[in-house]
Design an enzyme around this catalytic site. Sequence first.
Site, PDB file in Angstrom:
ATOM      1  NE  ARG A  83      41.761  45.188  42.796  1.00 43.63           N
ATOM      2  CZ  ARG A  83      42.929  45.237  43.284  1.00 43.63           C
ATOM      3  NH1 ARG A  83      43.166  44.825  44.586  1.00 43.63           N
ATOM      4  NH2 ARG A  83      44.151  45.707  42.658  1.00 43.63           N
ATOM      5  CB  THR A 106      36.012  49.788  48.219  1.00 41.92           C
ATOM      6  OG1 THR A 106      35.402  49.140  47.149  1.00 41.92           O
ATOM      7  CG2 THR A 106      34.993  51.016  48.494  1.00 41.92           C
ATOM      8  CG  ASP A 125      45.495  39.585  32.179  1.00 42.37           C
ATOM      9  OD1 ASP A 125      44.703  38.990  31.753  1.00 42.37           O
ATOM     10  OD2 ASP A 125      45.153  40.551  33.301  1.00 42.37           O
ATOM     11  CG  ASP A 141      45.121  41.024  28.679  1.00 41.72           C
ATOM     12  OD1 ASP A 141      43.878  41.118  28.621  1.00 41.72           O
ATOM     13  OD2 ASP A 141      46.022  41.635  29.259  1.00 41.72           O
TER      14      ASP A 141
END
Length: 207
Positions: free
Chosen positions: A103, A107, A198, A201
């Site tokens: 990402r 933006t 996550d 992770d």
Amino acid sequence: MPELHVVDHPLVAHKLTQMRRVETPSERFRQLLSETALLLTYEVTRELPLADVRITTPLVESDQPELVEEPVVVSILRAGNGLLDGVLRVIPSARVGHVGLYRDHDTLEAVEYYCKLPPVEGRTVIVVDPMLATGNSAAAALDVVKRDRPAAIRFLCLLAAPEGIEALHAAHPDVAIWTGAVDECLNEVGYIVPGLGDAGDRIFGTT
Ligand code: URA
């Protein structure tokens, strides 16, 4: 009407609960993920087309059903790779592609950094990622896969947020979603709640 399939099975629910526990270590998390992926794959492949082929059993010749073709599996990096082992135990000769996206901080758009796909034109593709959160990376990964003109795409995840389901269905109404559970919501930083943290992770032991 976009399709959502929540795999309602006691073994999936039980394994998801073990994965959600904060004290579950990576080794056990990976094992549970692999087992759950296997169960979810059984469901996501349920309606694959069959065609009769002529075979010879030890007794007679007979027409029996066989898969028309094995689906292609595409993993969204990096957490999607945690599902591959279980998926491939059910469909061992499936070809596997990878799509990597990050990402952009300015933006907030998903940017493709890696794409390696087997031939997908005219085939059914199962795109896998454990967590359907905002839906942004899933939608971008589906854009990438669609460039190669597959016949159909199914999206497979462990957990989905209502926001992610809505976003993915809005961007790709032709793509049916299979998930082990639909959780409550996203938190302010885009994590699924209650979720499991996550996924990358937890799979790879990073923080
Ligand atoms: N990705 C994850 O790994 N976990 C979440 O809760 C959301 C996105």
